[in-house]
Design a protein around this motif. Sequence first.
Motif, PDB file in Angstrom:
ATOM      1  N   ALA A  40      76.547  -6.914   4.751  1.00 34.90           N
ATOM      2  CA  ALA A  40      75.475  -6.266   3.831  1.00 34.90           C
ATOM      3  C   ALA A  40      75.124  -4.774   4.406  1.00 34.90           C
ATOM      4  O   ALA A  40      74.426  -4.161   3.688  1.00 34.90           O
ATOM      5  CB  ALA A  40      74.344  -7.175   4.257  1.00 34.90           C
ATOM      6  N   ILE A  41      75.578  -4.503   5.421  1.00 33.01           N
ATOM      7  CA  ILE A  41      75.010  -3.183   5.894  1.00 33.01           C
ATOM      8  C   ILE A  41      76.509  -2.049   6.101  1.00 33.01           C
ATOM      9  O   ILE A  41      77.081  -2.616   7.010  1.00 33.01           O
ATOM     10  CB  ILE A  41      74.492  -3.222   7.146  1.00 33.01           C
ATOM     11  N   PRO A  42      76.538  -1.273   5.287  1.00 33.71           N
ATOM     12  CA  PRO A  42      77.905  -0.555   5.383  1.00 33.71           C
ATOM     13  C   PRO A  42      77.581   0.469   6.631  1.00 33.71           C
ATOM     14  O   PRO A  42      76.708   1.135   6.665  1.00 33.71           O
ATOM     15  CB  PRO A  42      77.650   0.151   4.006  1.00 33.71           C
ATOM     16  N   PRO A  43      78.703   0.259   7.396  1.00 32.90           N
ATOM     17  CA  PRO A  43      78.574   1.415   8.445  1.00 32.90           C
ATOM     18  C   PRO A  43      78.269   2.681   8.364  1.00 32.90           C
ATOM     19  O   PRO A  43      77.274   3.577   9.118  1.00 32.90           O
ATOM     20  CB  PRO A  43      80.056   1.423   8.958  1.00 32.90           C
ATOM     21  N   ALA A  44      78.534   3.382   6.990  1.00 34.04           N
ATOM     22  CA  ALA A  44      78.271   4.681   6.818  1.00 34.04           C
ATOM     23  C   ALA A  44      76.722   4.892   6.514  1.00 34.04           C
ATOM     24  O   ALA A  44      75.831   5.688   6.838  1.00 34.04           O
ATOM     25  CB  ALA A  44      79.138   5.393   5.525  1.00 34.04           C
ATOM     26  N   PHE A  51      74.530   2.716   7.774  1.00 32.02           N
ATOM     27  CA  PHE A  51      74.004   2.418   9.180  1.00 32.02           C
ATOM     28  C   PHE A  51      73.837   3.720   9.824  1.00 32.02           C
ATOM     29  O   PHE A  51      72.861   4.083  10.537  1.00 32.02           O
ATOM     30  CB  PHE A  51      74.669   1.268   9.778  1.00 32.02           C
ATOM     31  N   TYR A  52      74.842   4.320  10.083  1.00 30.59           N
ATOM     32  CA  TYR A  52      74.861   5.560  11.021  1.00 30.59           C
ATOM     33  C   TYR A  52      74.324   6.723  10.452  1.00 30.59           C
ATOM     34  O   TYR A  52      73.853   7.486  11.199  1.00 30.59           O
ATOM     35  CB  TYR A  52      76.438   5.894  11.334  1.00 30.59           C
ATOM     36  N   SER A  53      74.448   6.920   9.190  1.00 34.23           N
ATOM     37  CA  SER A  53      73.527   7.906   8.754  1.00 34.23           C
ATOM     38  C   SER A  53      71.973   7.652   9.062  1.00 34.23           C
ATOM     39  O   SER A  53      71.426   8.861   9.387  1.00 34.23           O
ATOM     40  CB  SER A  53      73.549   7.893   7.010  1.00 34.23           C
ATOM     41  N   MET A  54      71.463   6.408   9.107  1.00 35.74           N
ATOM     42  CA  MET A  54      70.037   6.471   9.703  1.00 35.74           C
ATOM     43  C   MET A  54      69.988   6.619  11.006  1.00 35.74           C
ATOM     44  O   MET A  54      68.852   7.130  11.592  1.00 35.74           O
ATOM     45  CB  MET A  54      69.655   4.932   9.314  1.00 35.74           C
ATOM     46  N   THR A 106      71.973  13.493  13.434  1.00 34.33           N
ATOM     47  CA  THR A 106      72.877  14.990  13.401  1.00 34.33           C
ATOM     48  C   THR A 106      74.475  14.703  12.891  1.00 34.33           C
ATOM     49  O   THR A 106      75.073  15.376  13.265  1.00 34.33           O
ATOM     50  CB  THR A 106      73.169  15.443  15.147  1.00 34.33           C
ATOM     51  N   MET A 107      74.611  13.467  12.501  1.00 33.53           N
ATOM     52  CA  MET A 107      76.144  13.004  11.892  1.00 33.53           C
ATOM     53  C   MET A 107      76.052  13.789  10.536  1.00 33.53           C
ATOM     54  O   MET A 107      75.113  13.648   9.807  1.00 33.53           O
ATOM     55  CB  MET A 107      76.285  11.607  11.829  1.00 33.53           C
ATOM     56  N   PRO A 108      77.201  14.350  10.249  1.00 36.72           N
ATOM     57  CA  PRO A 108      77.371  14.993   8.958  1.00 36.72           C
ATOM     58  C   PRO A 108      77.300  14.179   7.935  1.00 36.72           C
ATOM     59  O   PRO A 108      77.924  12.660   8.149  1.00 36.72           O
ATOM     60  CB  PRO A 108      78.713  15.825   9.075  1.00 36.72           C
ATOM     61  N   ALA A 109      77.078  14.364   6.785  1.00 35.23           N
ATOM     62  CA  ALA A 109      76.811  13.510   5.759  1.00 35.23           C
ATOM     63  C   ALA A 109      78.175  12.813   5.620  1.00 35.23           C
ATOM     64  O   ALA A 109      79.231  13.441   4.993  1.00 35.23           O
ATOM     65  CB  ALA A 109      76.423  13.826   4.385  1.00 35.23           C
ATOM     66  N   PRO A 110      78.501  11.507   5.433  1.00 31.59           N
ATOM     67  CA  PRO A 110      79.842  10.981   5.276  1.00 31.59           C
ATOM     68  C   PRO A 110      80.328  10.691   3.930  1.00 31.59           C
ATOM     69  O   PRO A 110      79.572  10.600   3.063  1.00 31.59           O
ATOM     70  CB  PRO A 110      79.764   9.653   5.906  1.00 31.59           C
ATOM     71  N   ARG A 111      81.529  10.847   3.548  1.00 31.39           N
ATOM     72  CA  ARG A 111      82.122  10.850   2.371  1.00 31.39           C
ATOM     73  C   ARG A 111      82.667   9.469   2.443  1.00 31.39           C
ATOM     74  O   ARG A 111      83.275   8.919   3.203  1.00 31.39           O
ATOM     75  CB  ARG A 111      83.097  11.831   2.028  1.00 31.39           C
TER      76      ARG A 111
END
Length: 96
Positions: A13-17, A19-22, A26-31
């Motif tokens: 239910a929770i895509p890692p992309a 989750f980690y964006s939240m 400081t993480m660059p926006a993932p593609r």
Amino acid sequence: MTSAVQASRLKAAIPPAEFYSMELPTMPAPRPGQGWVNGGLCPFHPDRHVGNFRVNLESGAFTCFACGAKGGDIIAFVELRYGLDFADALELLASR
Ligand SMILES: [Zn+2]
């Protein structure tokens, strides 16, 4: 429902992309569709240099080359980050 079933449902239910964006401001926006990417500053040590902390957007795994923090999925991340056991980590993720 067993915790293993709950864990796999949460992970589905929770895509890692997302989750980690939240979790990692400081993480660059993932593609989409990337594997291991730059996770920005490591949340597990006082990190001043981007590039040590990597996250896997498919599995949710994470690893830091500087402090050695690592885990295999977003549940492991929550356990380590917030000092929770497995059951409490599931609860926190479920409440999101
Ligand atoms: Zn680190």
